[in-house]
Enzyme design. Structure first.
Site, short mmCIF file in Angstrom:
data_model
loop_
_atom_site.label_atom_id
_atom_site.label_comp_id
_atom_site.label_asym_id
_atom_site.label_seq_id
_atom_site.Cartn_x
_atom_site.Cartn_y
_atom_site.Cartn_z
N SER A 116 0.84 -1.19 0.00
CA SER A 116 0.00 0.00 0.00
C SER A 116 0.88 1.25 0.00
CB SER A 116 -0.94 -0.05 1.20
OG SER A 116 -2.02 0.83 1.06
N HIS B 289 -8.02 -5.46 -0.50
CA HIS B 289 -6.70 -4.83 -0.32
C HIS B 289 -5.97 -5.34 0.92
CE1 HIS B 289 -3.60 -1.82 -0.67
NE2 HIS B 289 -3.91 -1.28 0.51
N ASP C 248 -8.63 -6.87 -4.85
CA ASP C 248 -8.28 -5.53 -4.35
C ASP C 248 -8.98 -4.48 -5.21
OD1 ASP C 248 -7.10 -3.18 -3.47
OD2 ASP C 248 -5.09 -4.04 -3.34
#
Length: 489
Positions: free
Chosen positions: A163, A432, A403
């Protein structure tokens, strides 16, 4: 006597440093160190002085200084990688302290020790608050490199992050002599319009809280309603519809394990009952209803009306008992459907937990940092493949098909942009957050990559301090990550 270089002038201290005197969040991380950088210039041109940067280490740096494994945390993470990636940390695992000198540094803008809105500004004799300058992903990489060099690191063997952490990892790749290999996970080459929009919606939730006051609020009286709403919104982007449907569907909370939160006063009239249902979940509601004209549904005339026999709380999901003698038949027939479900209970639980460990100004600061991310910015071309054509280091890209925030297509784009990249898929329906939950798969992919590209490091064995037994416990609840069964909250 020759003056010290910027690297040599960096000193190490702990969380008791004056920069943290108003920061209650830094105490959430045990055994971390704080480096103080005397002077640092941000991309925006602002100069920060005596800049704190929090970090933790595991393992031992070898004599060549080239066995560093750098871990980069996500938006709400900290330098305590043992908390959010604990099952990957330890002997025989991907982050093995017997082979690597493992370092995790806290990003600027985070409330967990590095310079941020909750750290002390010596010039104003107060915390920075909303006056903390914009810090970018590249600022993080630049200041983190100073700390690594001060620690004696000559080369990063591998940089790993998911991320926001993956954004740092991608920026690290441009330091070709200093970084040997990278593993970006569930990230992007540039922050998409979709992600920017979600960040904006979350910031607007915070701005709309009356307590926000343009960012000038007390650390013990922050805009928790707005920050909690922002967290709820973010959580929905971190998971998937399939994940929530499979776990919650339309179930209601078990009242014995999850008592109804913030129960409202028992309604005395139909109007009052409707007000109860309408405001269920409203953290800023009044104790009692009050109409715009000043009257109240619980006025004496209303209480004396025949309809005042409606005397129990409408069904909000949890099972409740009702004295049938107090309700006429028509009232029972009109009893409303459930309006309180397990999915709501989970979101409220997560919001309540989050506002106790994070700061609203920091949330704004970091989401704006994410918005600046663009690997091509200022590099002479809008084409990622063009600006990355000379980056020949080995790259392992990990992505998740479910995701919806950093899509798998974006991971494909990352892999295609590097000359020497491998793309692997994490199988997960969790969306995610799968990169913080599917430990076995992530561990396996990284270890395979290490054996292919870091065989010299893997063949070395170094001494290391025994890890806390809780680090590898997959059943413990994480403070900063996602290590919990979301149906056992």
């Amino acid at each position: 006597m020759e003056s010290q270089s910027p690297i040599e002038s960096i000193v190490f201290t702990d969380s008791c440093h004056p920069s943290q005197q108003e920061n209650k969040f830094v105490q959430l991380i045990s055994d971390q160190k704080i480096a103080i950088v005397p002077k640092f210039t941000l991309e925006c041109g602002d100069i920060l002085y005596d800049v704190p940067v929090a970090f933790k280490t595991w393992g031992t740096l070898n004599k060549e200084g080239n066995n560093c494994l750098l871990l980069c945390h996500a938006l709400s993470g900290s330098a305590d990688a043992g908390d959010w990636w604990g099952p990957l940390l330890g002997p025989g695992r991907a982050f093995d302290p017997s082979h690597f000198f493992i370092v995790c540094l806290n990003s600027l803008g985070s409330p967990y020790g590095s310079a941020s809105p909750v750290t002390w500004n010596a010039e104003t004799h107060s915390v920075y608050g909303p006056e903390f300058p914009l810090a970018t992903i590249r600022d993080d990489v630049n200041i983190h490199k100073l700390i690594l060099q001060r620690l004696g690191v000559k080369q990063i063997a591998m940089a790993v992050g998911g991320s926001m952490g993956g954004m740092l990892v991608l920026e690290w790749a441009f330091d070709k002599e200093f970084v040997r290999s990278i593993v970006p996970i569930s990230t992007s080459l540039r922050h998409s319009a979709w992600c920017i929009s979600w960040s904006e919606a979350q910031r607007q939730s915070i701005y709309s809280d009356p307590k926000f006051n343009d960012g000038y609020y007390g650390i013990d009286d922050q805009p928790v309603s707005g920050l909690g709403a922002a967290r709820m919104s973010a959580l929905l982007t971190y998971r998937s519809k399939c994940s929530f449907e499979r776990r919650f569907a339309r179930t209601v909370p078990d009242a014995s394990r999850h008592p109804y939160p913030d129960r409202l006063p028992t309604p005395l009239t139909p109007s009052n009952a409707h007000w109860v249902v309408h405001n269920e979940g409203n953290r800023n509601r009044r104790e009692r209803p009050c109409r715009s004209n000043g009257s109240s549904p619980t006025s004496e005339s209303a209480l004396n009306s025949p309809a005042s026999s409606v005397s129990s709380l409408p069904s909000l999901g949890a099972s409740q008992t009702t004295d049938s003698s107090s309700l006429n038949q028509s009232s029972l027939l009109r009893r409303p459907a459930n309006t309180y479900f397990s999915a709501q209970s989970y979101l409220r639980y997560q919001a309540k937990k989050f506002v106790s460990r994070f700061d609203a100004n920091c949330y704004i600061s970091i989401t704006k940092k994410l918005d600046t991310h663009d690997i091509t910015r200022g590099r002479g071309s809008d084409s990622p493949k063009e600006v990355m054509k000379d980056l020949s280091l080995p790259v392992l890209v990990l992505g998740i098909e479910s995701d919806g925030l950093f899509t798998f297509d974006e991971q494909v784009e990352i892999a295609k942009s590097f000359p020497n990249a491998t793309l692997e898929k994490i199988i997960s329906a969790e969306g995610h957050d799968g990169f913080l939950l599917e430990f076995t798969q992530v561990n396996s992919h990284i270890q395979k990559f290490q054996k292919e590209h870091l065989i010299d490091i893997m063949s070395q064995t170094n001494s290391f301090e025994r890890l806390d037994s809780q680090v590898n416990d997959t059943n413990r609840e994480s403070v900063f990550g996602e290590m919990e069964d979301i149906t056992s909250w």
